[in-house]
Design a protein around this motif. Structure first.
Motif, PDB file in Angstrom:
ATOM      1  N   VAL A   7      -5.702   4.316   3.843  1.00 59.43           N
ATOM      2  CA  VAL A   7      -6.613   3.363   3.213  1.00 59.43           C
ATOM      3  C   VAL A   7      -6.508   2.036   3.946  1.00 59.43           C
ATOM      4  O   VAL A   7      -5.537   1.765   4.635  1.00 59.43           O
ATOM      5  N   LEU A   8      -7.503   1.196   3.778  1.00 58.85           N
ATOM      6  CA  LEU A   8      -7.462  -0.135   4.369  1.00 58.85           C
ATOM      7  C   LEU A   8      -6.445  -1.003   3.637  1.00 58.85           C
ATOM      8  O   LEU A   8      -6.266  -0.879   2.423  1.00 58.85           O
ATOM      9  N   ALA A   9      -5.816  -1.901   4.387  1.00 58.18           N
ATOM     10  CA  ALA A   9      -4.784  -2.757   3.802  1.00 58.18           C
ATOM     11  C   ALA A   9      -5.327  -3.637   2.691  1.00 58.18           C
ATOM     12  O   ALA A   9      -4.609  -4.001   1.771  1.00 58.18           O
ATOM     13  N   GLY A  10      -6.589  -3.993   2.720  1.00 57.98           N
ATOM     14  CA  GLY A  10      -7.174  -4.863   1.716  1.00 57.98           C
ATOM     15  C   GLY A  10      -7.769  -4.148   0.527  1.00 57.98           C
ATOM     16  O   GLY A  10      -8.513  -4.741  -0.246  1.00 57.98           O
ATOM     17  N   SER A  11      -7.436  -2.874   0.346  1.00 57.26           N
ATOM     18  CA  SER A  11      -8.016  -2.141  -0.779  1.00 57.26           C
ATOM     19  C   SER A  11      -7.024  -1.906  -1.919  1.00 57.26           C
ATOM     20  O   SER A  11      -7.340  -1.227  -2.885  1.00 57.26           O
ATOM     21  N   PHE A  12      -5.815  -2.489  -1.821  1.00 57.09           N
ATOM     22  CA  PHE A  12      -4.823  -2.368  -2.892  1.00 57.09           C
ATOM     23  C   PHE A  12      -3.883  -3.562  -2.854  1.00 57.09           C
ATOM     24  O   PHE A  12      -3.808  -4.272  -1.859  1.00 57.09           O
ATOM     25  N   CYS A  13      -3.155  -3.788  -3.935  1.00 54.29           N
ATOM     26  CA  CYS A  13      -2.210  -4.898  -4.023  1.00 54.29           C
ATOM     27  C   CYS A  13      -0.878  -4.498  -3.384  1.00 54.29           C
ATOM     28  O   CYS A  13      -0.363  -3.414  -3.621  1.00 54.29           O
ATOM     29  N   TRP A  14      -0.313  -5.405  -2.591  1.00 56.85           N
ATOM     30  CA  TRP A  14       0.951  -5.168  -1.905  1.00 56.85           C
ATOM     31  C   TRP A  14       2.162  -5.607  -2.725  1.00 56.85           C
ATOM     32  O   TRP A  14       3.304  -5.355  -2.337  1.00 56.85           O
ATOM     33  N   ASN A  15       1.966  -6.261  -3.844  1.00 59.33           N
ATOM     34  CA  ASN A  15       3.060  -6.772  -4.660  1.00 59.33           C
ATOM     35  C   ASN A  15       3.652  -5.633  -5.500  1.00 59.33           C
ATOM     36  O   ASN A  15       2.994  -5.094  -6.390  1.00 59.33           O
ATOM     37  N   LYS A  16       4.914  -5.289  -5.241  1.00 55.67           N
ATOM     38  CA  LYS A  16       5.556  -4.171  -5.952  1.00 55.67           C
ATOM     39  C   LYS A  16       5.730  -4.445  -7.447  1.00 55.67           C
ATOM     40  O   LYS A  16       5.880  -3.516  -8.226  1.00 55.67           O
ATOM     41  N   ASP A  17       5.705  -5.720  -7.844  1.00 56.90           N
ATOM     42  CA  ASP A  17       5.854  -6.061  -9.257  1.00 56.90           C
ATOM     43  C   ASP A  17       4.520  -6.057 -10.010  1.00 56.90           C
ATOM     44  O   ASP A  17       4.488  -6.241 -11.222  1.00 56.90           O
ATOM     45  N   CYS A  18       3.432  -5.860  -9.309  1.00 56.37           N
ATOM     46  CA  CYS A  18       2.095  -5.887  -9.919  1.00 56.37           C
ATOM     47  C   CYS A  18       1.809  -4.544 -10.613  1.00 56.37           C
ATOM     48  O   CYS A  18       2.136  -3.482 -10.076  1.00 56.37           O
ATOM     49  N   PRO A  19       1.189  -4.579 -11.796  1.00 55.31           N
ATOM     50  CA  PRO A  19       0.824  -3.321 -12.461  1.00 55.31           C
ATOM     51  C   PRO A  19      -0.181  -2.495 -11.649  1.00 55.31           C
ATOM     52  O   PRO A  19      -0.238  -1.282 -11.802  1.00 55.31           O
ATOM     53  N   ASP A  20      -0.939  -3.150 -10.777  1.00 53.32           N
ATOM     54  CA  ASP A  20      -1.933  -2.454  -9.961  1.00 53.32           C
ATOM     55  C   ASP A  20      -1.419  -2.142  -8.555  1.00 53.32           C
ATOM     56  O   ASP A  20      -2.196  -1.801  -7.667  1.00 53.32           O
ATOM     57  N   TYR A  21      -0.101  -2.249  -8.337  1.00 55.22           N
ATOM     58  CA  TYR A  21       0.487  -1.995  -7.027  1.00 55.22           C
ATOM     59  C   TYR A  21       0.143  -0.586  -6.554  1.00 55.22           C
ATOM     60  O   TYR A  21       0.389   0.397  -7.244  1.00 55.22           O
ATOM     61  N   GLY A  22      -0.463  -0.520  -5.370  1.00 58.85           N
ATOM     62  CA  GLY A  22      -0.747   0.770  -4.759  1.00 58.85           C
ATOM     63  C   GLY A  22      -1.975   1.477  -5.283  1.00 58.85           C
ATOM     64  O   GLY A  22      -2.341   2.520  -4.757  1.00 58.85           O
ATOM     65  N   LEU A  23      -2.610   0.961  -6.326  1.00 57.35           N
ATOM     66  CA  LEU A  23      -3.811   1.592  -6.848  1.00 57.35           C
ATOM     67  C   LEU A  23      -4.992   1.167  -5.982  1.00 57.35           C
ATOM     68  O   LEU A  23      -5.296  -0.014  -5.856  1.00 57.35           O
ATOM     69  N   VAL A  24      -5.653   2.140  -5.396  1.00 56.13           N
ATOM     70  CA  VAL A  24      -6.696   1.870  -4.415  1.00 56.13           C
ATOM     71  C   VAL A  24      -8.047   1.639  -5.086  1.00 56.13           C
ATOM     72  O   VAL A  24      -8.417   2.348  -6.031  1.00 56.13           O
ATOM     73  N   ASP A  25      -8.762   0.635  -4.572  1.00 51.39           N
ATOM     74  CA  ASP A  25     -10.138   0.330  -4.997  1.00 51.39           C
ATOM     75  C   ASP A  25     -10.279   0.161  -6.511  1.00 51.39           C
ATOM     76  O   ASP A  25     -11.176   0.725  -7.136  1.00 51.39           O
ATOM     77  N   GLN A  26      -9.415  -0.670  -7.105  1.00 53.80           N
ATOM     78  CA  GLN A  26      -9.477  -0.938  -8.543  1.00 53.80           C
ATOM     79  C   GLN A  26     -10.342  -2.159  -8.844  1.00 53.80           C
ATOM     80  O   GLN A  26     -10.529  -2.507 -10.006  1.00 53.80           O
ATOM     81  N   GLY A  27     -10.826  -2.844  -7.814  1.00 52.54           N
ATOM     82  CA  GLY A  27     -11.641  -4.031  -8.012  1.00 52.54           C
ATOM     83  C   GLY A  27     -10.824  -5.293  -8.246  1.00 52.54           C
ATOM     84  O   GLY A  27     -11.385  -6.342  -8.554  1.00 52.54           O
ATOM     85  N   ASN A  28      -9.521  -5.206  -8.097  1.00 48.86           N
ATOM     86  CA  ASN A  28      -8.656  -6.357  -8.334  1.00 48.86           C
ATOM     87  C   ASN A  28      -8.408  -7.192  -7.076  1.00 48.86           C
ATOM     88  O   ASN A  28      -7.839  -8.262  -7.148  1.00 48.86           O
ATOM     89  N   ILE A  29      -8.872  -6.751  -5.932  1.00 50.28           N
ATOM     90  CA  ILE A  29      -8.665  -7.475  -4.679  1.00 50.28           C
ATOM     91  C   ILE A  29      -9.964  -8.199  -4.312  1.00 50.28           C
ATOM     92  O   ILE A  29     -11.018  -7.577  -4.200  1.00 50.28           O
ATOM     93  N   VAL A  30      -9.855  -9.534  -4.144  1.00 48.06           N
ATOM     94  CA  VAL A  30     -11.030 -10.341  -3.791  1.00 48.06           C
ATOM     95  C   VAL A  30     -10.714 -11.177  -2.555  1.00 48.06           C
ATOM     96  O   VAL A  30      -9.553 -11.482  -2.277  1.00 48.06           O
ATOM     97  N   LYS A  31     -11.754 -11.528  -1.817  1.00 46.59           N
ATOM     98  CA  LYS A  31     -11.575 -12.386  -0.648  1.00 46.59           C
ATOM     99  C   LYS A  31     -11.147 -13.765  -1.125  1.00 46.59           C
ATOM    100  O   LYS A  31     -11.611 -14.248  -2.156  1.00 46.59           O
ATOM    101  N   TYR A  32     -10.256 -14.395  -0.337  1.00 44.98           N
ATOM    102  CA  TYR A  32      -9.674 -15.673  -0.754  1.00 44.98           C
ATOM    103  C   TYR A  32      -9.536 -16.609   0.438  1.00 44.98           C
ATOM    104  O   TYR A  32      -8.466 -17.134   0.720  1.00 44.98           O
TER     105      TYR A  32
END
Length: 155
Positions: A7-32
């Motif tokens: 998967v692309l690096a920008g399609s999931f959260c890299w923070n291991k403490d995040c509840p969405d860590y590793g979940l792909v294409d959840q809509g939680n990643i936005v351009k910043y």
């Protein structure tokens, strides 16, 4: 995060403490925005952590641009020596070696994903990498090389 597909690096959260860590294409990643060098920054809306789009790649944290890194790696693939790359590009041999080490880590990850998800054998993977290395060109191998003394005439 279980690695079972690429998967692309920008399609999931890299923070291991995040509840969405590793979940792909959840809509939680936005351009910043972008970094000073122009790399896209991304933000997880769940944990509010910010990271760059090239995290987890060969290009992450490098001072040289991706084009230059790829050119040097291609020169190595074309059997140029590290010393010649240093003379041509002005990049230290140690720097190119660190890029090679990082690239080899990614090859191992790609191989493990291919072996886990496709009915391939190690021999088939070796053949694939050989094909990639030759860019699909057929290589002629001389079976009986002609031996002649230096400066001698061929029969």
């Amino acid at each position: 995060m279980k690695a079972n597909r690429l998967v692309l690096a920008g399609s999931f959260c890299w923070n291991k403490d995040c509840p969405d860590y590793g979940l792909v294409d959840q809509g939680n990643i936005v351009k910043y925005g972008r970094t000073r060098k122009g790399t896209q920054r991304l933000k997880c809306t769940t944990c509010e952590k910010v990271f760059v789009e090239n995290k987890g790649t060969v290009f992450y944290g490098r001072h040289h641009n991706p084009k230059e890194i790829l050119e040097c790696l291609a020169m190595v693939a074309e059997r140029n020596s590290l010393a010649s790359i240093h003379r041509i590009k002005g990049i230290k041999e140690e720097t190119v070696m660190s890029w090679l080490r990082e690239a080899s880590n990614h090859v191992e990850q790609i191989e493990s994903l291919l072996l886990a998800n496709y009915p391939l054998t190690r021999v088939q993977l070796d053949a694939m990498w050989t094909y990639v290395g030759h860019k699909g060109e057929k290589v002629d191998i001389w079976k009986n090389p002609i031996e002649a003394a230096s400066g001698g005439a061929l029969p």
